[in-house]
Design a protein around this motif. Structure first.
Motif, PDB file in Angstrom:
ATOM      1  N   ILE A 161       5.743   3.191   6.863  1.00  0.00           N
ATOM      2  CA  ILE A 161       5.609   3.727   5.500  1.00  0.00           C
ATOM      3  C   ILE A 161       5.851   5.237   5.515  1.00  0.00           C
ATOM      4  O   ILE A 161       6.536   5.790   4.655  1.00  0.00           O
TER       5      ILE A 161
ATOM      6  N   HIS B 208      -4.505  -8.905  10.281  1.00  0.00           N
ATOM      7  CA  HIS B 208      -3.319  -8.037  10.148  1.00  0.00           C
ATOM      8  C   HIS B 208      -3.816  -6.695   9.608  1.00  0.00           C
ATOM      9  O   HIS B 208      -3.683  -6.382   8.426  1.00  0.00           O
TER      10      HIS B 208
ATOM     11  N   GLY C  99       2.639  -0.441  10.793  1.00  0.00           N
ATOM     12  CA  GLY C  99       2.925  -0.533   9.357  1.00  0.00           C
ATOM     13  C   GLY C  99       2.844   0.840   8.699  1.00  0.00           C
ATOM     14  O   GLY C  99       3.715   1.222   7.910  1.00  0.00           O
ATOM     15  N   LYS C 100       1.802   1.584   9.049  1.00  0.00           N
ATOM     16  CA  LYS C 100       1.616   2.923   8.467  1.00  0.00           C
ATOM     17  C   LYS C 100       2.733   3.863   8.924  1.00  0.00           C
ATOM     18  O   LYS C 100       3.274   4.636   8.134  1.00  0.00           O
TER      19      LYS C 100
ATOM     20  N   ASN D 184      -0.360  -8.385   1.244  1.00  0.00           N
ATOM     21  CA  ASN D 184      -1.565  -7.832   1.889  1.00  0.00           C
ATOM     22  C   ASN D 184      -2.760  -7.703   0.956  1.00  0.00           C
ATOM     23  O   ASN D 184      -2.573  -7.530  -0.238  1.00  0.00           O
TER      24      ASN D 184
ATOM     25  N   ARG E 299       0.850  -1.207   0.000  1.00  0.00           N
ATOM     26  CA  ARG E 299       0.000   0.000   0.000  1.00  0.00           C
ATOM     27  C   ARG E 299       0.875   1.243   0.000  1.00  0.00           C
ATOM     28  O   ARG E 299       2.047   1.203   0.389  1.00  0.00           O
TER      29      ARG E 299
ATOM     30  N   SER F 165       7.150   0.421   2.515  1.00  0.00           N
ATOM     31  CA  SER F 165       6.583  -0.529   3.469  1.00  0.00           C
ATOM     32  C   SER F 165       7.697  -1.331   4.162  1.00  0.00           C
ATOM     33  O   SER F 165       8.764  -1.547   3.585  1.00  0.00           O
ATOM     34  N   SER F 166       7.436  -1.749   5.377  1.00  0.00           N
ATOM     35  CA  SER F 166       8.424  -2.532   6.143  1.00  0.00           C
ATOM     36  C   SER F 166       8.886  -3.709   5.295  1.00  0.00           C
ATOM     37  O   SER F 166       8.080  -4.351   4.626  1.00  0.00           O
TER      38      SER F 166
HETATM   39  C1  LMR Z   1       3.239  -3.820   7.785  1.00  0.00           C
HETATM   40  O1  LMR Z   1       2.527  -4.125   8.732  1.00  0.00           O
HETATM   41  O2  LMR Z   1       4.326  -3.211   7.907  1.00  0.00           O
HETATM   42  C2  LMR Z   1       2.816  -4.221   6.395  1.00  0.00           C
HETATM   43  O3  LMR Z   1       1.607  -4.920   6.423  1.00  0.00           O
HETATM   44  C3  LMR Z   1       2.794  -3.082   5.451  1.00  0.00           C
HETATM   45  C4  LMR Z   1       1.597  -2.195   5.655  1.00  0.00           C
HETATM   46  O4  LMR Z   1       0.968  -1.846   4.653  1.00  0.00           O
HETATM   47  O5  LMR Z   1       1.293  -1.840   6.792  1.00  0.00           O
END
Ligand code: LMR
Ligand code: NAD
Length: 332
Positions: free
Chosen positions: A236, A193, A232-233, A137, A98, A242-243
């Protein structure tokens, strides 16, 4: 009895999206023996889309240049039938990440269809005992799609990754307590998740003490939960991508524990529900698990308090919504 250090027969391990960011970190960990063990040779079967094949060639050159003793062979292909042929373990990573303004569930339209064809190819080509982890994802629902399209493979062999969320929870607790991560045990993730996930601290220990005695409830149900659920966000936003390294590391943890055992520790794995904790059958939901002898055992009798129940219900609702959005991909 001493450990058996003799070399085992080679296993076949597929990684999709192998030329992507997670692939670049993951392949080196698998090749070094971190995942399947120091006496387990592997043939790597790497899948990309046609536009990724040139990058994949470069990755394969670097893998060869690393001269890993455990790597018996490397196949690079854009054909899932070749990539999944006779595989013992599969990492489904290939798909789009994403961007800043999206939720993970927003990816379902872009990424969901990938898992129809890959599920069918796994059904046709993989070993009947294959272990599958879905990372791309939205990973819970993508695992559901792959599983639904692979009817000959038992559904318990399809999992999705919430280990990164568990590791994030461990990291937050370790930092707050000022101790190493190794001293935190048995914190685990319920559900999806996504932002609705619940990192459950009720059975966790912090250097041998109950986490609920060490940390105040306000933090556990507030900043701790929020930080883990939205990490995750945050990555980013900070990294502009992304991680990847931490995601690859968590994928290794997930598959290593499934393959080699979790040594009695509770680990988070999302898998198709068999009705545990009232989660509707088939929804790919993260539960507290233990792994032994290559099998996943869901711990199905932990006490659930009102807060945990409300979070479980929230995750059921979110995953039912995702399932409804992909109903045409489930082959029913
Ligand atoms: C995360 O958790 O780092 C991954 O799923 C990437 C994201 O879009 O959050
Ligand atoms: P990336 O864009 O760097 O790499 C993805 C790779 O997949 C690309 O090389 C692309 O060519 C390839 N690809 C796309 N469609 C494919 C297909 N049909 N078959 C094979 N390969 C295909 O992305 P990334 O950073 O490696 O992330 C991959 C996925 O993992 C994303 O969906 C991301 O959101 C997800 N992710 C999940 C978690 C988790 O905790 N579950 C954590 C981090 C990232």
């Amino acid at each position: 009895m001493g450990e058996d250090n003799r070399m085992k027969d080679t296993i076949r391990v597929a990684v999709t999206g192998a030329a992507g960011n997670i692939g670049y970190a993951l392949l080196w960990r698998i090749a070094s023996g971190d995942c399947f063990g120091a006496n387990q040779p592997v043939t790597l079967q790497l899948l990309e889309i046609p536009s990724g094949m040139q990058r994949l060639e470069g990755v394969i050159m670097e893998l060869k240049d690393s001269a890993f003793p455990l790597v018996d062979g490397i196949v690079g292909t854009d054909d899932p039938a070749i990539a999944f042929k006779d595989t013992d373990a599969i990492f489904l990573v290939g798909s789009r990440p994403r961007s800043k303004d999206m939720d993970r569930a927003d990816l379902v339209a872009a990424n969901g269809p990938i898992f129809v064809g890959q599920g069918q190819a796994i059904d046709a080509a993989a070993s009947p005992n294959v272990k599958v982890i879905t990372v791309g994802n939205p990973c819970n629902t993508n695992a559901l799609i792959a599983c639904a399209n692979a009817p000959s493979i038992p559904s318990r062999q399809f999992t999705a990754m919430t280990r990164l969320d568990q590791n994030r929870a461990v990291g937050q607790m370790a930092e707050r307590a000022g101790i190493p991560a190794s001293k935190i045990q048995d914190v685990f993730i319920w559900g999806n998740h996504s932002n609705t996930m619940y990192p459950d601290p009720r059975f966790a220990t912090v250097d041998g003490q109950k986490a609920t005695d060490v940390f105040d409830l306000g933090w556990l149900q507030g900043d701790f939960l929020g930080t883990v659920a939205t990490r995750g966000k945050a990555i980013i936003e900070a990294r502009g991508a992304s991680s990847a390294a931490s995601a690859a590391s968590a994928a290794v943890d997930h598959m290593r524990d499934w393959w080699q055992g979790s040594n009695g520790r509770i680990v988070s794995m999302a898998l198709p529900s068999e009705g545990w904790y009232g989660v509707p059958e088939g929804l790919v939901f993260s539960f507290p698990c233990r792994c032994e002898n290559g099998e996943i055992e869901v711990l199905d009798n932990l006490a659930v308090d009102a807060f945990a129940q409300s979070k479980i219900d929230e995750n059921i609702a979110a995953l039912m919504e995702e399932r409804a959005a992909v109903s045409e991909l489930l082959g029913d």
